[in-house]
Design a protein around this motif. Structure first.
Motif: not given
Length: 259
Positions: A175-182
């Motif tokens: 979900a972070t890879w697709l929609y977020g920012l780490s």
């Protein structure tokens, strides 16, 4: 499956052609080849273009136990007239990604490889499938479960239509890879990292989708394929500074020949 809809829809639309050919001619192998054009919305914030367009090559190579296409490789481990269990190797790439934005072009989203399996059952016009995929390339480091229900109809001898309703669960890393920012990518102040940022969901996300696919047989070996799909995003996704829309939508049309 964000912005991978064209890839999935192409494969789903081609598969029944392959199945029909095998049922009627029983070939040792089947080869489908063609090309299509697609258009898909860009749901990311500060997108350079609201709609992305492009060309996709289409192919299916199928034997009794193996299928290779744009979605990857499927190897049948077991099956009968109604059920099938397959091993899956699938590439993960997007037709639109953050590099197509003004503010988030620094985000790196390279092609990855997922490994998993799929179990499907068919009765009458309905097919229900569940698929598990896990990244083995250390690109997303995530996993997902996809559940799809396909209803098929044949309004005329040459026209076939499928309606596909699905839901996909993606864990916090995917979900972070697709929609977020780490945190590593954007820093603590700007990060929206699932399972870590307080405002982001800790248990991953659910993404429902609805699609339709149509196939028209022009000749014995030539087919026109058209498809469209919409994905819906809830607040767990739209609260991310990377996301600007609560949905993504797209369509494609293609010409395919059976060899």
């Amino acid at each position: 499956m964000i912005l991978r809809f064209s890839l999935a829809a192409c494969v789903l639309a081609l598969a029944p052609i392959a199945a029909h050919a095998q049922e009627t001619e029983k070939p040792e192998r089947l080869f489908l080849l063609g090309a299509g054009v697609y258009a898909t919305t860009n749901p990311y914030a500060t997108a350079k273009k609201k709609t992305q367009t492009g060309v996709l090559p289409l192919f299916v190579y199928q034997t009794d136990r193996l299928t290779a296409d744009l979605s990857g490789l499927a190897v049948k481990a077991w099956g009968n007239d109604h059920f099938k269990l397959e091993g899956r190797v699938a590439p993960r790439f997007q037709l639109v990604d953050p590099k197509d934005t003004r503010d988030f072009a620094f985000l790196k989203r390279s092609t990855g490889v997922d490994l998993g399996g799929r179990f499907s059952g068919t009765t009458g016009p309905a097919t229900l499938s569940v698929e598990y995929l896990r990244d083995v390339s250390c690109e997303t480091k995530g996993q997902e479960i996809n559940l799809d229900l396909t209803l098929s109809a044949q309004p005329s001898e040459k026209l076939s239509v499928d309606v596909v309703a699905g839901v996909s669960w993606k864990d916090k890393k995917l979900a972070t890879w697709l929609y977020g920012l780490s945190v590593k990518e954007a820093g603590v102040a700007r990060a929206y990292e699932y399972g870590r940022t307080p405002s982001a969901a800790s248990g991953g996300v659910l993404v429902p989708s609805l699609g339709v696919q149509a196939r028209y047989q022009v000749t014995d070996r030539l087919f026109v394929i058209a498809a469209g799909e919409v994905e819906l995003f809830d607040k767990d996704i739209t609260d991310s500074p990377l996301m600007a829309k609560d949905h993504s939508a797209g369509a494609f049309v293609s010409l395919v020949r059976r060899f």
